[in-house]
Design a protein around this motif. Sequence first.
Motif, PDB file in Angstrom:
ATOM      1  N   LEU A 137       2.092   2.955 -10.241  1.00 31.65           N
ATOM      2  CA  LEU A 137       1.394   1.943 -11.032  1.00 31.65           C
ATOM      3  C   LEU A 137       0.596   1.060 -10.070  1.00 31.65           C
ATOM      4  O   LEU A 137       1.128   0.137  -9.474  1.00 31.65           O
ATOM      5  CB  LEU A 137       2.388   1.102 -11.833  1.00 31.65           C
ATOM      6  CG  LEU A 137       1.785  -0.020 -12.684  1.00 31.65           C
ATOM      7  CD1 LEU A 137       0.819   0.549 -13.732  1.00 31.65           C
ATOM      8  CD2 LEU A 137       2.884  -0.834 -13.360  1.00 31.65           C
ATOM      9  N   SER A 138      -0.683   1.385  -9.903  1.00 27.95           N
ATOM     10  CA  SER A 138      -1.557   0.600  -9.024  1.00 27.95           C
ATOM     11  C   SER A 138      -2.042  -0.625  -9.791  1.00 27.95           C
ATOM     12  O   SER A 138      -2.666  -0.494 -10.851  1.00 27.95           O
ATOM     13  CB  SER A 138      -2.740   1.441  -8.558  1.00 27.95           C
ATOM     14  OG  SER A 138      -2.302   2.539  -7.780  1.00 27.95           O
ATOM     15  N   ILE A 168       4.504  -9.947 -10.709  1.00 30.54           N
ATOM     16  CA  ILE A 168       4.027  -8.578 -10.601  1.00 30.54           C
ATOM     17  C   ILE A 168       3.454  -8.372  -9.200  1.00 30.54           C
ATOM     18  O   ILE A 168       2.634  -9.158  -8.735  1.00 30.54           O
ATOM     19  CB  ILE A 168       2.975  -8.260 -11.671  1.00 30.54           C
ATOM     20  CG1 ILE A 168       3.633  -8.271 -13.057  1.00 30.54           C
ATOM     21  CG2 ILE A 168       2.298  -6.916 -11.410  1.00 30.54           C
ATOM     22  CD1 ILE A 168       2.682  -7.980 -14.198  1.00 30.54           C
ATOM     23  N   THR A 169       3.921  -7.341  -8.530  1.00 33.57           N
ATOM     24  CA  THR A 169       3.498  -7.074  -7.161  1.00 33.57           C
ATOM     25  C   THR A 169       2.152  -6.362  -7.149  1.00 33.57           C
ATOM     26  O   THR A 169       1.903  -5.454  -7.947  1.00 33.57           O
ATOM     27  CB  THR A 169       4.536  -6.190  -6.439  1.00 33.57           C
ATOM     28  OG1 THR A 169       5.806  -6.828  -6.491  1.00 33.57           O
ATOM     29  CG2 THR A 169       4.149  -5.956  -4.990  1.00 33.57           C
ATOM     30  N   SER A 170       1.287  -6.776  -6.247  1.00 35.45           N
ATOM     31  CA  SER A 170       0.000  -6.122  -6.071  1.00 35.45           C
ATOM     32  C   SER A 170       0.219  -4.798  -5.340  1.00 35.45           C
ATOM     33  O   SER A 170       0.745  -4.763  -4.231  1.00 35.45           O
ATOM     34  CB  SER A 170      -0.939  -7.024  -5.262  1.00 35.45           C
ATOM     35  OG  SER A 170      -2.148  -6.348  -4.963  1.00 35.45           O
ATOM     36  N   VAL A 171      -0.180  -3.695  -5.969  1.00 37.39           N
ATOM     37  CA  VAL A 171       0.038  -2.358  -5.403  1.00 37.39           C
ATOM     38  C   VAL A 171      -1.281  -1.600  -5.365  1.00 37.39           C
ATOM     39  O   VAL A 171      -2.018  -1.562  -6.352  1.00 37.39           O
ATOM     40  CB  VAL A 171       1.066  -1.556  -6.232  1.00 37.39           C
ATOM     41  CG1 VAL A 171       1.232  -0.147  -5.653  1.00 37.39           C
ATOM     42  CG2 VAL A 171       2.405  -2.278  -6.260  1.00 37.39           C
ATOM     43  N   ALA A 172      -1.559  -1.008  -4.224  1.00 30.96           N
ATOM     44  CA  ALA A 172      -2.692  -0.098  -4.075  1.00 30.96           C
ATOM     45  C   ALA A 172      -2.153   1.251  -3.628  1.00 30.96           C
ATOM     46  O   ALA A 172      -1.122   1.329  -2.963  1.00 30.96           O
ATOM     47  CB  ALA A 172      -3.695  -0.640  -3.060  1.00 30.96           C
ATOM     48  N   SER A 173      -2.842   2.311  -4.010  1.00 27.65           N
ATOM     49  CA  SER A 173      -2.371   3.659  -3.700  1.00 27.65           C
ATOM     50  C   SER A 173      -3.512   4.502  -3.149  1.00 27.65           C
ATOM     51  O   SER A 173      -4.651   4.403  -3.623  1.00 27.65           O
ATOM     52  CB  SER A 173      -1.793   4.318  -4.960  1.00 27.65           C
ATOM     53  OG  SER A 173      -1.390   5.646  -4.709  1.00 27.65           O
ATOM     54  N   LEU A 188       0.857  -1.179   0.000  1.00 26.94           N
ATOM     55  CA  LEU A 188       0.000   0.000   0.000  1.00 26.94           C
ATOM     56  C   LEU A 188       0.895   1.232   0.000  1.00 26.94           C
ATOM     57  O   LEU A 188       1.746   1.384   0.879  1.00 26.94           O
ATOM     58  CB  LEU A 188      -0.906   0.023   1.239  1.00 26.94           C
ATOM     59  CG  LEU A 188      -1.700   1.318   1.472  1.00 26.94           C
ATOM     60  CD1 LEU A 188      -2.682   1.571   0.325  1.00 26.94           C
ATOM     61  CD2 LEU A 188      -2.440   1.272   2.813  1.00 26.94           C
ATOM     62  N   VAL A 189       0.749   2.092  -1.007  1.00 25.20           N
ATOM     63  CA  VAL A 189       1.489   3.348  -1.071  1.00 25.20           C
ATOM     64  C   VAL A 189       0.550   4.466  -0.651  1.00 25.20           C
ATOM     65  O   VAL A 189      -0.521   4.646  -1.247  1.00 25.20           O
ATOM     66  CB  VAL A 189       2.026   3.619  -2.490  1.00 25.20           C
ATOM     67  CG1 VAL A 189       2.800   4.941  -2.514  1.00 25.20           C
ATOM     68  CG2 VAL A 189       2.917   2.470  -2.957  1.00 25.20           C
ATOM     69  N   ALA A 190       0.944   5.221   0.368  1.00 26.40           N
ATOM     70  CA  ALA A 190       0.097   6.290   0.893  1.00 26.40           C
ATOM     71  C   ALA A 190       0.784   7.635   0.690  1.00 26.40           C
ATOM     72  O   ALA A 190       1.900   7.849   1.162  1.00 26.40           O
ATOM     73  CB  ALA A 190      -0.191   6.074   2.371  1.00 26.40           C
ATOM     74  N   GLY A 191       0.126   8.530  -0.046  1.00 25.06           N
ATOM     75  CA  GLY A 191       0.653   9.874  -0.258  1.00 25.06           C
ATOM     76  C   GLY A 191       0.073  10.830   0.766  1.00 25.06           C
ATOM     77  O   GLY A 191      -1.141  11.057   0.797  1.00 25.06           O
TER      78      GLY A 191
END
Length: 274
Positions: free
Chosen positions: A113-114, A131-136, A90-93
């Motif tokens: 790249l979500s 491929i890594t699962s990414v959420a933003s 999880l990427v949090a801005g």
Amino acid sequence: MENRTDLAVESYEAESKTKLDGVIVREEDGVTTVDVINENGAAAIGKPVGKYITLEVSSFVNDTDIFDGRLDNFADILKKLLPSDISSVLVAGLGNDNITADALGPKTGEYILSTRHIINDLKKAFGTENITSVASVATGVLGDTGIETAEIIKGVASQIEPSCVIVVDALAASSAERLGTTVQFSDSGISPGSGVGNHRHEISAKTLGVPVVSVGIPTVVSVSAINSSVGSGAYVTPREIDRIIQQGAKLIGMGINVCLQSRLSAQDIYALVG
């Protein structure tokens, strides 16, 4: 006097670079690593126990090309701080998109790249399972949402259960020379606003239950660091701050992508997000 900087390297320098119990510092090829190994070290420089890596970069003011090796350097440093067995992130801005100097976090999200919602499609399109699962997510600020940033991230993390959380935030520095020329990575988490004396709830492995890595670029400096006759309550930012935020967000977002999606080329990733 309270230390008004988010940079561990500056906190160490403020102690005249003397040997400090609980602090180990290494410098090599524009990269400075500050290891705070115990509570004595944490007390000495005012930073939690953890690893702080500072990467010196060319000023973002005149920056035009991110495909010059910097993405690989960025990704290599970030990879050292991430768990070795991550499957989802999880990427949090963090920050306020309406205030330029505080907009690094939300702007970085534009380059992430979500993949969580389309991961199977990407695996088929690029012919790879790795491929890594990414959420933003962009958290906004308490004054707009009425919700602490830490509460938002904890709520999202509890639902999607990532292996790791990466938080991106604008930082404060005590030296004008480090504005837009420094990237700090840390595995100790982050307390938003701490560098400017506006401490919010901590975002860390202790509060979220999963590893937390923070990435940031200093965008403001205390006026007192420039003019000692002025009090420490005011902060300034360079007139080129728009450019610093734009290019800094691009470097961080793409650097995170290159680190997490090692099977895809940087150019392919940029075609998807740029």
